[in-house]
Design a protein around this motif. Structure first.
Motif: not given
Ligand SMILES: C[C@@]1(CC(=O)O)c2cc3[nH]c(cc4nc(cc5[nH]c(cc(n2)[C@H]1CCC(=O)O)[C@@](C)(CC(=O)O)[C@@H]5CCC(=O)O)C(CC(=O)O)=C4CCC(=O)O)c(CCC(=O)O)c3CC(=O)O
Ligand SMILES: NC(=O)C1=CN([C@@H]2O[C@H](COP(=O)(O)OP(=O)(O)OC[C@H]3O[C@@H](n4cnc5c(N)ncnc54)[C@H](O)[C@@H]3O)[C@@H](O)[C@H]2O)C=CC1
Length: 153
Positions: A71-90
């Motif tokens: 769950i990405a819930c920082t107040d920094d939209l770029a960080v939340n986007a980075q988390v999704r980007h870094d996550a693996g396919p599973g």
């Protein structure tokens, strides 16, 4: 979107961010038996620290290696986007600041005895989901299925 009840017992859940939204998500997670890790320089005082591991720093790429659910819930939209980007396919990610960049959302839920009711607006109006959940709470408390001839429980 595909509605399910997830069994998170002993699953690794990583929450990135420790503010107001994290507090709501963590409270629900703490009832599931998940192993919760929060990565955030700060932790809201309303969060129960006993049932989680707190990594007290900013998110870094590489932090998600062990995660089953994220769950990405920082107040920094770029960080939340980075988390999704870094996550693996599973790995399933809820980016709480961007419904279009999420693999799943949370639903507004009321639970009593064996019955759970959950409301989604397909991400369009969480405020409305909350309002309907409040109305369903009143409805559920009245146990309307008990009335009439076909009483079951
Ligand atoms: C997509 C989703 C992703 C997710 O978080 O899972 C999402 C996204 C966003 N929420 C936003 C705002 C608010 N969310 C709430 C509350 C809840 N939000 C929840 C779910 C979801 N929220 C998912 C879709 C659910 C669906 O399908 O309907 C609930 C139901 C469940 C839960 O969080 O566990 C929980 C109610 C629990 C309960 O009480 O029953 C409140 C009200 C409050 O806080 O009191 C506000 C302030 C509203 C206001 O005041 O207008 C914003 C704008 C942020 C901004 O503008 O910065 C975004 C971002 C966006 O829209 O992209
Ligand atoms: N899905 C939902 O239900 C809702 C989502 N939101 C969205 O959720 C996000 C967070 O909102 P709030 O919890 O109210 O914010 P907040 O300001 O209360 O908390 C933000 C948290 O993120 C942490 N953080 C900041 N940078 C970080 C980094 N680099 N790495 C790790 N942690 C970091 C902060 O230390 C803080 O703990 C916002 O982007 C907002 O748009 C807001 C309301 C409801």
């Amino acid at each position: 979107m595909y509605p399910v009840m997830l069994n998170l017992q002993d699953k690794q859940v990583i929450v990135v961010g420790g503010g107001r939204v994290a507090a709501r998500k963590i409270k629900m997670l703490q009832a599931t038996g998940a192993v919760i890790t929060v990565i955030s320089p700060t932790l809201a005082p309303t969060i129960d620290r006993q049932q989680l591991n707190w990594v007290a720093r900013a998110y870094q790429t590489g932090d998600l290696a062990q995660a089953d659910l994220i769950i990405a819930c920082t107040d920094d939209l770029a960080v939340n986007a980075q988390v999704r980007h870094d996550a693996g396919p599973g790995q399933l990610v809820n980016n709480t600041s961007n419904k279009y960049a999420s693999d799943f959302y949370n639903m507004a839920m009321v639970s009593q005895d064996d019955v759970a009711l959950a409301v989604s607006t397909h991400g369009s109006s969480p405020k409305l989901a909350k309002k309907i959940r409040q109305l369903l709470t009143i409805w559920l408390q009245a146990k309307p299925w008990r009335k009439g001839r076909n009483e079951t429980k």
